[in-house]
Scaffold this active site. Sequence first.
Site, PDB file in Angstrom:
ATOM      1  CB  ALA A 158      -0.930  -0.001   1.213  1.00  5.85           C
ATOM      2  CB  SER A 170       4.226   2.916  -4.483  1.00  6.45           C
ATOM      3  OG  SER A 170       4.465   1.542  -4.753  1.00  6.45           O
ATOM      4  CE1 TYR A 217       3.669  -9.143 -12.254  1.00  8.99           C
ATOM      5  CE2 TYR A 217       2.574  -9.441 -14.376  1.00  8.99           C
ATOM      6  CZ  TYR A 217       2.637  -8.841 -13.130  1.00  8.99           C
ATOM      7  OH  TYR A 217       1.661  -7.955 -12.746  1.00  8.99           O
TER       8      TYR A 217
END
Length: 269
Positions: free
Chosen positions: A16, A18, A172
Amino acid sequence: MSVFDLSSRTVLVTGATSGIGFETARQLAERGATVLVHGRTAQEAQAATDRLIATAGIDGTQLCGFAADFTYLEEVEALARRVLVEHPRLDVLVNNAGMAAPERHTLTTDGNEIAFQVNFLAHYLLTCLLEPALTSDPGGRVVNVSSSLHRTASIQWSDPHRARRYSRLAAYAQSQLALTVFAADPRVTAVSVHPGVCETDLLSLYSVSGVSAAEGATHVVRLCGPATEIVNGAYYDHDQRVEPAQAATEERTIKRLTKLADQLVGHHA
C-alpha cells in the site's frame, strides 16, 4: 463510481505504499474504512500513512502501518500474528503487493523463485494465517489484484521455480495465474481483478503507457464494498466480470496448486 460508506469496515491492503495499493488505501480511507497499510519496511509504511494524512486529509486514527518483506516468509508470518492480535476482525484483505520478475533467475532465502513468492506464495500464506480474522459475515472477502497476463501463463508443476527455463515474463505470468486460481479456493470467499494497465512500476511488462493508478484502484475498491455481490472465484477485468483462463476454475488445478503452495510455505504455515 458511486460513493459508498465503509466506516464500519477494516481492510488490510498489501503493497500500500505506492501505485494501485496506495490509491486503494486512499480511496478506502476516504470512504471511512479503517485501513491497515502494509509496506515492505516500517519506514515505508509510516511514510505512506503520513502522506495519506497530509495529501488526502485522512484522519490518522483510520490508518495503521504494518511491515513485512514478502521475500521472507517468516516476516509474512509475523505480519499475520500482529494483525490477528490487533485486528481480530478483518472485513477485507486486498492482496495487492507485487513485483516484476527480475531479468535474472532469483531465489529467495526460502528457496522460491522471487516473483512466485512475493506475488503469490506470500499472499497464500497470509490469507491462510488470517482466516480466523476474516469475517464470515456477508461482505467479508479477499480481493486478489491479478493481471490479464495470467491468460498467457502455465504453472510449471515440476519446476515452479523455473530453474530450467527462466523468462521474466513467464515467471510473472505464472505468479498471476496462481493468484487467480487461488481466488477459487473454497476455503476463502475471494475474487481476482485485473485493474487495467496502469502507470505503476509494473507498466514495462504491459505497455508504454497506461491509466493512472487511481483509476485502476477504483476497480479494486468497488470489490471491497459489501454492496458489491461476489461469487467465489470470480474474475473481473476492470469492472466487468469475465471468464478467467480455463485453468483458473478447474477443480483439479485448484487442488494441485493448494498442495504445491502448502509444500512451499509448509514449514511456516
